[in-house]
Scaffold this motif. Structure first.
Motif, short mmCIF file in Angstrom:
data_model
loop_
_atom_site.label_atom_id
_atom_site.label_comp_id
_atom_site.label_asym_id
_atom_site.label_seq_id
_atom_site.Cartn_x
_atom_site.Cartn_y
_atom_site.Cartn_z
N GLY A 15 -7.18 5.87 20.20
CA GLY A 15 -8.47 6.37 19.76
C GLY A 15 -8.38 7.48 18.74
N GLY A 16 -7.39 7.40 17.86
CA GLY A 16 -7.27 8.36 16.76
C GLY A 16 -7.98 7.86 15.52
N VAL A 17 -7.60 8.40 14.35
CA VAL A 17 -8.25 8.00 13.10
C VAL A 17 -8.06 6.50 12.86
CG1 VAL A 17 -8.20 8.27 10.60
CG2 VAL A 17 -8.05 10.29 12.06
N ALA A 18 -6.84 6.01 13.02
CA ALA A 18 -6.58 4.59 12.76
C ALA A 18 -7.36 3.70 13.70
CB ALA A 18 -5.08 4.31 12.88
N GLY A 19 -7.30 4.00 15.00
CA GLY A 19 -7.93 3.14 15.98
C GLY A 19 -9.44 3.12 15.88
N ARG A 57 -13.58 5.60 -0.19
CA ARG A 57 -14.29 4.34 -0.49
C ARG A 57 -14.52 3.54 0.78
NH1 ARG A 57 -10.39 4.64 -4.91
NH2 ARG A 57 -11.55 5.44 -6.74
N VAL A 58 -13.56 3.58 1.69
CA VAL A 58 -13.73 2.89 2.97
C VAL A 58 -14.76 3.59 3.83
CG1 VAL A 58 -12.58 2.29 5.14
CG2 VAL A 58 -11.42 1.87 2.95
N LEU A 59 -14.62 4.90 3.98
CA LEU A 59 -15.52 5.65 4.84
C LEU A 59 -16.96 5.56 4.34
CD1 LEU A 59 -13.19 8.72 5.45
CD2 LEU A 59 -13.68 6.86 7.04
N ASP A 60 -17.14 5.57 3.03
CA ASP A 60 -18.48 5.40 2.49
C ASP A 60 -19.00 3.99 2.76
OD1 ASP A 60 -18.65 8.00 1.52
OD2 ASP A 60 -17.96 7.48 -0.49
N ALA A 61 -18.14 2.98 2.62
CA ALA A 61 -18.56 1.60 2.88
C ALA A 61 -18.93 1.40 4.34
CB ALA A 61 -17.46 0.63 2.47
N LEU A 62 -18.33 2.19 5.24
CA LEU A 62 -18.67 2.12 6.66
C LEU A 62 -19.94 2.90 7.00
CD1 LEU A 62 -15.09 2.51 8.19
CD2 LEU A 62 -16.48 0.43 8.14
N ILE A 288 -6.77 4.55 7.20
CA ILE A 288 -8.14 4.15 6.90
C ILE A 288 -8.15 2.90 6.03
CG2 ILE A 288 -10.23 4.88 5.67
CD1 ILE A 288 -9.51 7.78 6.70
N GLU A 289 -7.26 2.86 5.03
CA GLU A 289 -7.13 1.64 4.21
C GLU A 289 -6.75 0.44 5.08
OE1 GLU A 289 -5.27 3.81 0.18
OE2 GLU A 289 -4.19 2.21 1.19
N PRO A 370 -9.67 -0.23 -1.43
CA PRO A 370 -9.45 -1.15 -0.31
C PRO A 370 -10.62 -2.10 -0.09
CG PRO A 370 -8.94 1.12 0.32
CD PRO A 370 -9.64 1.17 -1.00
N VAL A 371 -11.83 -1.65 -0.41
CA VAL A 371 -13.02 -2.46 -0.18
C VAL A 371 -12.99 -3.71 -1.04
CG1 VAL A 371 -15.54 -2.48 -0.28
CG2 VAL A 371 -14.33 -0.42 0.50
#
Length: 375
Positions: A15-19, A57-62, A288-289, A370-371
């Protein structure tokens, strides 16, 4: 074909950043996601992160951009200084990469934003679930960090290489919110610091030493040891270190990027797949990527084995290159004698003649989207 994740059960370990990023990315594509976290609560020791445009870019897309902006600061520059505090070169991110989002954030705040978004999206998070071996589920994602049991199940036991470097990490109260990362480079040691939202400052200090330290971030140390190691540094460093009242120490180890990331049922990402030294500020960004591209690959085809194979093929070359670049920076920050003088002189000249050219060496990291990669 897209939509292959609709209603598919996925179990994420960690349950960290990756998970949490993977869980959210998978859930938003329709997967039925459960996160197994061994801790009794999702929490982080005090630490800061630099989030560069490739991760943003990923965090914004989420859909997390507005929430993250509230709890983070924009990063305007990276300022390289020598041990005395004298400037070597300032890399102006706002000028040379206008429109790109570089953010400085406390890791705990990022975790909170990810956890809240995941729960709101319908991800189940089960706490206190310390797995002894990979559970037999149709799709298992290992986001279980440096000592990943999922990586071991895929690759067998591996022995990391101790670099001979020890790192301290601390967060102090600080009202100087100049939004830039500063790197102080000395002989056989360096210190990185940047402000965080809420009147805080992150400090990471690395020393070359023969003394063995355990790996991991959770080992407390006496702040006097940190102050003694960097007693010769100037500028704002003495004042910062005087305010350190709690510090964690850990040994830096080099790990190979995992040879095998998946077997058709299990897959790994983040530190479980490619632990990195903290000299490119890309550890969390790579995770995140990974999360976005893993979810996109799984959603693109119902053939799970093909999807996981594509994910590894897309991610392994890039993460291997970033890990190698971090290894190189470990040497560059700690040059001694004539090599250090020559390198700093070259940076000073380059900063005056063509400052954008120095920063452009990292375009291959920051320009990556990545998006679009797995669209």
């Amino acid at each position: 074909m897209h939509g292959a994740l609709q209603s598919r059960p996925v179990t994420v370990v960690g349950g960290g950043v990756a998970g949490l990023t993977a869980a959210l990315a998978l859930r938003l594509r329709g997967a039925d996601v459960t996160v197994l976290e061994r801790a009794p609560a999702i929490a982080e020791v005090g630490a800061g992160l630099q989030l560069s445009p490739n991760a943003m870019r990923v965090l914004d897309a989420l859909g997390l951009g507005p929430a993250l902006d509230v709890v983070s600061l924009p990063s305007r520059a990276v300022r390289l200084r020598d041990a005395s505090g004298a400037d070597v070169v300032r890399l102006d991110l706002a000028r040379h990469r206008p429109g790109d989002r570089f953010r400085l954030i406390h890791r705990a705040r990022l975790i909170e934003v990810l956890e809240q978004a995941a729960r709101q999206a319908g991800v189940r998070i089960e706490l206190g679930r310390d797995i002894a071996s990979p559970p037999e589920v149709p799709l298992l994602i290992g986001a279980d960090g440096l000592h990943s049991r999922i990586r071991t199940a895929l690759n067998g036991r591996e022995v990391p290489f101790f670099t001979g470097q020890t790192a301290w990490r601390a967060v102090i109260p600080d009202t100087d919110g100049t939004p830039e990362a500063q790197v102080f480079m000395g002989s056989g040691r360096h210190l990185v610091s940047y402000p965080l939202a809420g009147g805080l400052r992150n400090i990471v200090a690395v020393l070359e030493t023969r003394d063995w330290q355990d790996e991991g971030w959770s080992h407390p140390d006496d702040p006097a040891n940190l102050r003694a190691a960097f007693a010769g540094f100037g500028g704002p460093v003495p004042g910062w270190l005087a305010r350190v009242d709690a510090v964690h120490v850990w040994g830096l180890f080099r790990h190979d990027v995992a040879a095998r990331w998946q077997d058709g049922r299990m897959a790994i990402l983040g530190d479980a797949a490619h632990p990195t030294l903290p000299f490119m500020a890309q550890g969390a960004c790579m995770a995140i990527e990974d999360a976005w591209i893993l979810a996109a690959c799984l959603d693109a085809t119902p053939d799970q084995g093909a999807a996981l194979s594509r994910y590894q093929n897309l991610r392994k070359p890039r993460t291997t290159r970033i890990v190698a670049a971090a290894n190189d920076n470990a040497r560059n920050y700690h040059l001694t004698g004539p090599k250090r003088l020559a390198a700093h002189a070259a940076l000073r000249i380059g900063g005056k003649v063509a400052p954008g050219a120095i920063l452009s060496r990292f375009d291959w990291i920051y320009d990556f989207d990545p998006v679009a990669e797995a669209a």
